[in-house]
Design a protein around this motif. Structure first.
Motif, mmCIF file in Angstrom:
data_model
loop_
_atom_site.group_PDB
_atom_site.id
_atom_site.type_symbol
_atom_site.label_atom_id
_atom_site.label_comp_id
_atom_site.label_asym_id
_atom_site.label_seq_id
_atom_site.Cartn_x
_atom_site.Cartn_y
_atom_site.Cartn_z
ATOM 1 N N LEU A 108 0.830 -1.217 0.000
ATOM 2 C CA LEU A 108 0.000 0.000 0.000
ATOM 3 C C LEU A 108 0.863 1.266 0.000
ATOM 4 O O LEU A 108 0.541 2.244 -0.685
ATOM 5 N N GLU A 109 1.964 1.253 0.727
ATOM 6 C CA GLU A 109 2.873 2.407 0.727
ATOM 7 C C GLU A 109 3.494 2.593 -0.661
ATOM 8 O O GLU A 109 3.591 3.714 -1.162
ATOM 9 N N THR A 110 3.900 1.494 -1.278
ATOM 10 C CA THR A 110 4.469 1.560 -2.629
ATOM 11 C C THR A 110 3.450 2.112 -3.616
ATOM 12 O O THR A 110 3.782 2.924 -4.480
ATOM 13 N N MET A 111 2.202 1.671 -3.477
ATOM 14 C CA MET A 111 1.139 2.173 -4.347
ATOM 15 C C MET A 111 0.934 3.678 -4.155
ATOM 16 O O MET A 111 0.809 4.426 -5.121
ATOM 17 N N ALA A 112 0.900 4.119 -2.906
ATOM 18 C CA ALA A 112 0.690 5.538 -2.614
ATOM 19 C C ALA A 112 1.811 6.385 -3.205
ATOM 20 O O ALA A 112 1.550 7.429 -3.822
ATOM 21 N N VAL A 113 3.048 5.940 -3.047
ATOM 22 C CA VAL A 113 4.190 6.675 -3.594
ATOM 23 C C VAL A 113 4.087 6.787 -5.109
ATOM 24 O O VAL A 113 4.489 7.791 -5.706
ATOM 25 N N SER A 114 3.510 5.781 -5.759
ATOM 26 C CA SER A 114 3.381 5.810 -7.222
ATOM 27 C C SER A 114 2.148 6.568 -7.686
ATOM 28 O O SER A 114 1.875 6.627 -8.885
ATOM 29 N N GLY A 115 1.387 7.166 -6.752
ATOM 30 C CA GLY A 115 0.266 8.014 -7.124
ATOM 31 C C GLY A 115 -1.092 7.352 -7.165
ATOM 32 O O GLY A 115 -2.072 7.964 -7.595
ATOM 33 N N VAL A 116 -1.194 6.116 -6.699
ATOM 34 C CA VAL A 116 -2.493 5.443 -6.665
ATOM 35 C C VAL A 116 -3.372 6.132 -5.627
ATOM 36 O O VAL A 116 -2.939 6.412 -4.509
ATOM 37 N N HIS A 117 -4.603 6.399 -5.997
ATOM 38 C CA HIS A 117 -5.558 7.086 -5.125
ATOM 39 C C HIS A 117 -6.358 6.105 -4.260
ATOM 40 O O HIS A 117 -6.572 6.351 -3.077
ATOM 41 N N ILE A 158 -18.879 -12.629 -2.023
ATOM 42 C CA ILE A 158 -17.672 -11.815 -1.920
ATOM 43 C C ILE A 158 -17.941 -10.562 -1.096
ATOM 44 O O ILE A 158 -19.080 -10.097 -0.996
ATOM 45 N N ALA A 159 -16.885 -10.030 -0.539
ATOM 46 C CA ALA A 159 -16.928 -8.729 0.127
ATOM 47 C C ALA A 159 -15.914 -7.827 -0.569
ATOM 48 O O ALA A 159 -14.832 -8.267 -0.950
ATOM 49 N N TRP A 160 -16.279 -6.572 -0.751
ATOM 50 C CA TRP A 160 -15.374 -5.569 -1.307
ATOM 51 C C TRP A 160 -14.802 -4.731 -0.171
ATOM 52 O O TRP A 160 -15.531 -4.297 0.728
ATOM 53 N N TYR A 161 -13.508 -4.505 -0.241
ATOM 54 C CA TYR A 161 -12.805 -3.645 0.713
ATOM 55 C C TYR A 161 -12.127 -2.519 -0.056
ATOM 56 O O TYR A 161 -11.711 -2.707 -1.204
ATOM 57 N N GLN A 162 -12.011 -1.354 0.592
ATOM 58 C CA GLN A 162 -11.430 -0.175 -0.057
ATOM 59 C C GLN A 162 -10.560 0.580 0.942
ATOM 60 O O GLN A 162 -10.881 0.660 2.131
ATOM 61 N N LYS A 163 -9.474 1.145 0.431
ATOM 62 C CA LYS A 163 -8.605 2.010 1.237
ATOM 63 C C LYS A 163 -8.185 3.184 0.375
ATOM 64 O O LYS A 163 -7.669 3.002 -0.728
ATOM 65 N N MET A 164 -8.388 4.378 0.876
ATOM 66 C CA MET A 164 -7.973 5.588 0.179
ATOM 67 C C MET A 164 -6.499 5.811 0.468
ATOM 68 O O MET A 164 -6.058 5.740 1.616
ATOM 69 N N LEU A 165 -5.721 6.103 -0.573
ATOM 70 C CA LEU A 165 -4.272 6.257 -0.417
ATOM 71 C C LEU A 165 -3.787 7.685 -0.629
ATOM 72 O O LEU A 165 -3.091 8.224 0.209
ATOM 73 N N VAL A 166 -4.116 8.282 -1.763
ATOM 74 C CA VAL A 166 -3.604 9.602 -2.117
ATOM 75 C C VAL A 166 -4.767 10.492 -2.502
ATOM 76 O O VAL A 166 -5.672 10.079 -3.214
ATOM 77 N N THR A 167 -4.727 11.733 -2.025
ATOM 78 C CA THR A 167 -5.756 12.700 -2.394
ATOM 79 C C THR A 167 -5.196 13.653 -3.429
ATOM 80 O O THR A 167 -4.121 14.237 -3.233
ATOM 81 N N LEU A 168 -5.890 13.773 -4.551
ATOM 82 C CA LEU A 168 -5.463 14.704 -5.601
ATOM 83 C C LEU A 168 -5.931 16.110 -5.258
ATOM 84 O O LEU A 168 -6.957 16.286 -4.591
ATOM 85 N N PRO A 169 -5.213 17.115 -5.734
ATOM 86 C CA PRO A 169 -5.617 18.505 -5.443
ATOM 87 C C PRO A 169 -6.957 18.847 -6.068
ATOM 88 O O PRO A 169 -7.411 18.256 -6.976
#
Length: 169
Positions: A108-117, A158-169
């Motif tokens: 998740l940290e790697t994803m956030a650094v690469s700009g994943v929202h 199935i269950a869906w899970y979500q986590k917000m990583l990066v907020t765009l301006p």
């Protein structure tokens, strides 16, 4: 007690990654695949062409992969570009040793650094361990769907899970 660490996957890890996933395909409902994919599938995950595509491994003291987590495209339409679906699988010998709780945050940290929202994950039910892992990694359960997959002569919810990583301006 063994110690583990994480790193980006390499070509040398693909056979172990494939073995871990093959076991899940053949013995669990955690994946809806009915046949294990070949090594080219894993090479594509390793060589992801999108900045949000990542394949990480958890390794033991001998640098041997014992689990992996990856992020990949959620849906094939342009407006989904900053959303990635995640997946994690562990060798059965290391489950319950904290490997998933170390590996998932690294992804998740790697994803956030690469700009994943947004990170999303699908959990086949019932799977209390996977649901607990997702909650521990900061995911929020956002919904369930009934009888989505059919495997081993049974319908699977199935269950869906979500986590917000990066907020765009």
């Amino acid at each position: 007690m063994p110690t583990f660490s994480t790193r980006s996957a390499a070509e040398r890890d693909l056979a172990v990654i494939s073995d871990i996933y093959t076991h899940a395909v053949e013995h669990s409902t955690a994946t809806f695949d009915l046949e294990p994919p070949d090594l080219d599938y894993w090479r594509a995950r390793l060589d992801g062409q999108h900045p949000g595509d990542h394949l990480l491994v958890a390794v033991d003291e001998d640098d041997r992969a014992v689990g992996y987590a990856y992020s990949w495209s959620f849906r094939p339409r342009p407006a989904y570009e900053l959303t990635r679906e995640t997946s994690i699988y562990l060798d059965s010998r290391v489950r319950g040793l904290g490997v998933g709780r170390m590996l998932y945050p690294a992804l998740l940290e790697t994803m956030a650094v690469s700009g994943v929202h947004t990170a999303v994950a699908l959990v086949a039910l019932p799977n209390p361990a996977s649901e607990a892992l997702h909650r521990a990694a900061g995911f929020e359960k956002v919904g369930e769907m009934k009888e989505i997959g059919f495997k081993f002569d049974q319908w699977i919810d199935i269950a869906w899970y979500q986590k917000m990583l990066v907020t765009l301006p």
